[in-house]
Design an enzyme around this catalytic site. Structure first.
Site, PDB file in Angstrom:
ATOM      1  N   PRO A   2      47.467 -24.189  -2.351  1.00 50.04           N
ATOM      2  CA  PRO A   2      48.271 -24.640  -3.500  1.00 50.04           C
ATOM      3  C   PRO A   2      47.747 -25.554  -4.224  1.00 50.04           C
ATOM      4  O   PRO A   2      47.077 -26.579  -4.099  1.00 50.04           O
ATOM      5  CB  PRO A   2      49.804 -25.459  -2.791  1.00 50.04           C
ATOM      6  N   GLU A   3      47.744 -25.336  -5.630  1.00 53.25           N
ATOM      7  CA  GLU A   3      47.299 -26.098  -6.694  1.00 53.25           C
ATOM      8  C   GLU A   3      48.598 -26.373  -7.292  1.00 53.25           C
ATOM      9  O   GLU A   3      49.649 -26.053  -6.785  1.00 53.25           O
ATOM     10  CB  GLU A   3      46.354 -25.647  -7.664  1.00 53.25           C
ATOM     11  N   HIS A  91      51.709 -21.101  13.306  1.00 53.83           N
ATOM     12  CA  HIS A  91      51.670 -22.145  12.371  1.00 53.83           C
ATOM     13  C   HIS A  91      52.751 -22.513  11.582  1.00 53.83           C
ATOM     14  O   HIS A  91      52.807 -22.942  10.499  1.00 53.83           O
ATOM     15  CB  HIS A  91      50.402 -21.680  11.454  1.00 53.83           C
ATOM     16  N   ARG A 110      45.998 -24.754   8.712  1.00 49.00           N
ATOM     17  CA  ARG A 110      44.965 -25.542   8.712  1.00 49.00           C
ATOM     18  C   ARG A 110      45.368 -27.028   9.002  1.00 49.00           C
ATOM     19  O   ARG A 110      44.678 -27.858   9.313  1.00 49.00           O
ATOM     20  CB  ARG A 110      43.946 -25.527   7.527  1.00 49.00           C
ATOM     21  N   ARG A 152      31.651 -44.331 -17.428  1.00 49.85           N
ATOM     22  CA  ARG A 152      31.734 -43.389 -16.258  1.00 49.85           C
ATOM     23  C   ARG A 152      30.477 -42.332 -16.144  1.00 49.85           C
ATOM     24  O   ARG A 152      30.208 -41.686 -17.196  1.00 49.85           O
ATOM     25  CB  ARG A 152      32.908 -42.622 -15.734  1.00 49.85           C
TER      26      ARG A 152
END
Length: 271
Positions: A2-3, A91, A110, A152
């Site tokens: 997922p994004e 899972h 995972r 930065r």
DNA sequence: CTTTACGCCTGACGGC
DNA sequence: TGCCGTCAGGCGTAAA
């Protein structure tokens, strides 16, 4: 995995399916997620009604009135809403059973994801309190990026992926937005003009909105909360296209590594 | 303070 | 066919 567009797609699916329903059971088959699933999750949730499903960054906030279940899908997590007799897959770590017989099921090979509980204001939770603005909110624009970038030296791609700067810009969409804005991903964040940050902010927003409109990118195995496959078709211009010609200038797409993450850009049109 | 590197895990894939 | 190295969309944490 997922994004932000995938998480938003999941949010909408879960909200549509389960808002207003009451929790009648909780099953935790494996509590070894990124942080252990709290042992008292079941009593916390018992008999509570899911009032709404919100999202902050890539965290889903299941609002139960006086408390909130925080869910993160990590790198490989997905949610499905299934019937109670749906066969388990490996899972399938956590089930929330609701009073209409359906089950919200978290699948995460995972186990980088999380299921947590917090009372009070979830935005005050340590994981959420220091997050930058939502990329689809008015607070996110070129002025914000330019201000945050002052002084930065890190690469702009790592900069826009920093959740304290702006949330929800994952590895795929960072490369895509930088390509559309014609900004080189390795350029130092503090050495980019305000005008170029205006363009970058606009493209971050556009690429995320386009992906949400298509139900998430889905490279391989993203599954929406109803079990439908997400769109494969979202046209990625550079991601995973090493060696291919740039659709904008004909240059060659290159793969580099920035901040230990695969990065794709066009050597011709990104400066 | 900023910047960089490292794990946490399983699974898929490519090369031999 | 099998084995082994590499890589994967996130992100908190530690180290420099």
């Amino acid at each position: 995995m997922p994004e932000l567009p995938e998480v938003e797609t999941a949010r909408r699916g879960v909200a549509r399916a389960l808002r207003g329903r009451r929790v009648v059971g909780v099953v935790v088959r494996d509590r070894r997620l990124r942080w252990p699933v709290p042992r008292d999750l079941a009593p916390r949730l018992a008999e509570r009604t899911l009032e709404d499903v919100e999202r902050r960054a890539k965290y889903l906030l299941l609002r139960f009135g006086d408390g909130t279940c925080i869910v993160h899908l990590g790198m490989s997590g997905s949610l499905r809403v299934v019937a109670a007799d749906e066969p388990l897959r490996v899972h399938d770590h956590v089930d929330l059973a609701f009073d209409d017989g359906r089950v919200l099921r978290l699948h995460d090979p995972r186990r980088f994801g999380a299921v947590l509980w917090t009372g009070g204001d979830p935005l005050a939770h340590p994981l959420l309190r220091h997050l930058g603005p939502e990329p689809l909110s008015p607070a996110f624009d070129g002025a914000h990026l330019a201000r945050a970038a002052r002084g930065r030296t890190l690469a702009v791609k790592a900069f826009v992926m920093d959740a304290r700067v702006v949330v929800g810009v994952g590895n795929i969409y960072a490369s895509e937005a930088l390509h559309r804005a014609a900004v080189h991903p390795a350029r130092a964040a503090g050495r980019i003009s305000r005008a170029r940050y205006d363009a970058l902010a606009r493209h971050v927003r556009e690429v995320l909105e386009a992906a949400i409109a298509r139900g998430g990118t889905t490279l391989r195995d993203f599954v929406g909360s109803g079990g439908e496959l997400g769109e494969f078709a979202f046209d990625l211009e550079v991601y995973d296209r090493e060696g291919e010609p740039c659709i904008r200038c004909g240059g060659t797409i290159k793969r580099t590594v920035i901040g230990q993450r695969s990065t794709f850009h066009c050597g011709g049109c990104q400066r």
